[in-house]
Design a protein around this motif. Structure first.
Motif, PDB file in Angstrom:
ATOM      1  N   UNK A 212     -13.041   2.965  11.708  1.00 43.47           N
ATOM      2  CA  UNK A 212     -11.721   3.561  11.477  1.00 43.47           C
ATOM      3  C   UNK A 212     -10.671   2.473  11.255  1.00 43.47           C
ATOM      4  N   UNK A 213     -10.797   1.369  11.969  1.00 43.36           N
ATOM      5  CA  UNK A 213      -9.837   0.274  11.810  1.00 43.36           C
ATOM      6  C   UNK A 213      -9.928  -0.338  10.414  1.00 43.36           C
ATOM      7  N   UNK A 214     -11.140  -0.587   9.960  1.00 43.21           N
ATOM      8  CA  UNK A 214     -11.309  -1.191   8.640  1.00 43.21           C
ATOM      9  C   UNK A 214     -10.834  -0.227   7.543  1.00 43.21           C
ATOM     10  N   UNK A 215     -11.059   1.071   7.713  1.00 43.87           N
ATOM     11  CA  UNK A 215     -10.567   2.048   6.739  1.00 43.87           C
ATOM     12  C   UNK A 215      -9.044   2.085   6.725  1.00 43.87           C
ATOM     13  N   UNK A 216      -8.444   1.989   7.907  1.00 41.99           N
ATOM     14  CA  UNK A 216      -6.987   1.994   7.997  1.00 41.99           C
ATOM     15  C   UNK A 216      -6.397   0.786   7.282  1.00 41.99           C
ATOM     16  N   UNK A 217      -7.072  -0.364   7.408  1.00 35.12           N
ATOM     17  CA  UNK A 217      -6.604  -1.563   6.701  1.00 35.12           C
ATOM     18  C   UNK A 217      -6.642  -1.336   5.185  1.00 35.12           C
ATOM     19  N   UNK A 218      -7.759  -0.728   4.709  1.00 32.51           N
ATOM     20  CA  UNK A 218      -7.890  -0.486   3.269  1.00 32.51           C
ATOM     21  C   UNK A 218      -6.828   0.472   2.736  1.00 32.51           C
ATOM     22  N   UNK A 219      -6.535   1.530   3.459  1.00 31.84           N
ATOM     23  CA  UNK A 219      -5.525   2.486   3.012  1.00 31.84           C
ATOM     24  C   UNK A 219      -4.128   1.913   3.136  1.00 31.84           C
ATOM     25  N   UNK A 220      -3.932   1.075   4.145  1.00 33.45           N
ATOM     26  CA  UNK A 220      -2.585   0.585   4.436  1.00 33.45           C
ATOM     27  C   UNK A 220      -2.041  -0.260   3.280  1.00 33.45           C
ATOM     28  N   UNK A 221      -2.857  -1.070   2.693  1.00 33.37           N
ATOM     29  CA  UNK A 221      -2.378  -1.903   1.578  1.00 33.37           C
ATOM     30  C   UNK A 221      -1.898  -1.041   0.411  1.00 33.37           C
ATOM     31  N   UNK A 222      -2.670   0.003   0.060  1.00 37.51           N
ATOM     32  CA  UNK A 222      -2.282   0.878  -1.038  1.00 37.51           C
ATOM     33  C   UNK A 222      -1.035   1.672  -0.686  1.00 37.51           C
ATOM     34  N   UNK A 223      -0.991   2.251   0.523  1.00 36.35           N
ATOM     35  CA  UNK A 223       0.145   3.085   0.923  1.00 36.35           C
ATOM     36  C   UNK A 223       1.429   2.268   1.038  1.00 36.35           C
ATOM     37  N   UNK A 224       1.305   1.004   1.453  1.00 30.89           N
ATOM     38  CA  UNK A 224       2.491   0.158   1.524  1.00 30.89           C
ATOM     39  C   UNK A 224       3.052  -0.089   0.133  1.00 30.89           C
TER      40      UNK A 224
END
Length: 388
Positions: free
Chosen positions: A132-144
């Motif tokens: 879940x942490x690694x997925x959150x990192x991946x989404x966070x870059x795009x959402x930012x």
């Protein structure tokens, strides 16, 4: 006729010499000894409170003489207690996350260092947290990036407010998830900065929060450990101190800095030194006692003791000087106290003593004015002579 006369002369001379030797023997040796014994017996017979001690008796009995001297006597408050450590020096270690104990190589008494691995636990759920942490990192870059773009378009009135708010909401929710998962990984002792898909693991380590000794180990390999279970207790004894209980009536006499003499419960011969560090102002309602905290004066003593050992202590509240004799000089006979005072080189008198406090091997003499300043007492060997 002449020969008979000569023989008579020789016989008379021989008889005279024999009688003279006999009288000399009986008049010198037995008579002297008899008179000495008679003299000593007469002294005891005349006054039973007089005791004669010959020089040979004095030396063979290793007797000693002494005078009344001023000695320090302490007013003490007696207390019982134990050794303890401050709360910050003791840690009950458990796991933040439930799991099965995989490895444990620890025994009570083992030395541990801060940050050392105490044991490891395993649970497949740990893998999910890392994913879940690694997925959150991946989404966070795009959402930012999308949030920043919508924010810029919103400023130029190019996009709608709905799109902007949606981008903002998705970014902030994912950011909160990221930060939450990052904190969980930290509690698992997994470094979130180095985590990647290649090093996801199902086993985590539980570290020691301080240096000291493992004083309790409550787990074994294969055991399921809940977060509420205490697995290991680690204690640091560097700041070992004394905790004593005194009765409430003694509280006004006890102050910070006063000396403490204490002994181990099963070894009262050796006295250790300490001083009062803190005086609690809360009274135990059930026992009516007050807790006193004390420091050890000798730092080397810390290595000899362990938390929980029972001790018997005395807090020295006041110190005064009084006339005193060594306690061996004073003999208790049917609750009356007596001593032997020297009169002549070989004669001692049995005298009554009024005693007060007893401390440090000395007994306070309340009637010291009844004796002269130069009066000498039998300070060693009096007990056997007075109790015979």
């Amino acid at each position: 006729m002449k020969d008979r006369y000569n023989n008579s002369i020789y016989l008379l001379r021989f008889t005279g010499i024999f009688l003279l030797l006999g009288l000399t023997f009986f008049s010198c040796t037995p008579k002297g000894a008899s008179e000495t014994d008679k003299k000593e017996n007469n002294v005891n017979a005349k006054d039973p409170d007089k005791i004669v001690i010959t020089q040979q008796q004095f030396e063979s009995g290793e007797m000693e003489l002494g005078k009344i001297t001023l000695q320090e006597f302490n007013t003490v408050v007696k207390a019982n207690g134990m050794f303890a450590v401050p709360p910050q020096n003791k840690a009950d270690v458990s796991a933040y996350f439930a799991g099965y104990v995989k490895d444990i190589d620890l025994l009570p008494g083992d030395t541990v260092k801060k940050g050392q691995v105490l044991f490891t636990i395993e649970n497949p759920e740990y893998v999910q947290v890392q994913r879940d942490f690694l997925e959150a990192i991946g989404r966070l870059d795009y959402l930012r990036s999308d949030y920043e773009r919508q924010k810029s378009l919103m400023a130029d009135n190019v996009t709608s407010q709905k799109n902007y708010l949606k981008a903002e909401s998705e970014y902030k929710v994912t950011l909160a998830q990221y930060q939450s998962l990052k904190k969980q990984l930290t509690l698992m002792n997994i470094n979130p900065n180095t985590l990647s898909g290649d090093n996801i693991r199902s086993v985590i380590s539980v570290l020691s929060p301080l240096s000291g000794y493992a004083t309790a180990v409550n787990i074994s390999k294969g055991m399921f450990l809940n977060p509420s279970d205490i697995a290991v207790t680690v204690t640091n004894t560097d700041d070992l101190h004394i905790e004593l209980k005194i009765f409430e009536k003694d509280l006004p006499a006890v102050k910070i800095g006063q000396p403490i003499n204490f002994r181990l419960q099963n070894n009262t011969d050796h006295v250790y030194k300490g001083k009062v560090h803190l005086v609690n102002r809360t009274i135990d309602e059930r026992e009516r006692t007050v807790m006193i905290h004390g420091d050890l004066l000798n730092g080397e003593d810390v290595k000899r003791f362990a938390p929980g050992m029972y001790i018997e202590g005395e807090i020295l509240t006041t110190t005064s000087q009084y006339p005193a004799l060594p306690s061996d000089a004073v003999v208790n006979i049917d609750n009356d106290f007596f001593a032997l005072v020297k009169e002549t080189d070989s004669t001692f008198s049995k005298v009554m003593i009024k005693v007060g406090s007893m401390d440090n091997g000395y007994t306070q003499i309340l009637n010291s004015n009844d004796f002269g300043q130069d009066a000498e007492f039998l300070t060693k060997g009096a007990f056997n002579l007075l109790t015979e």
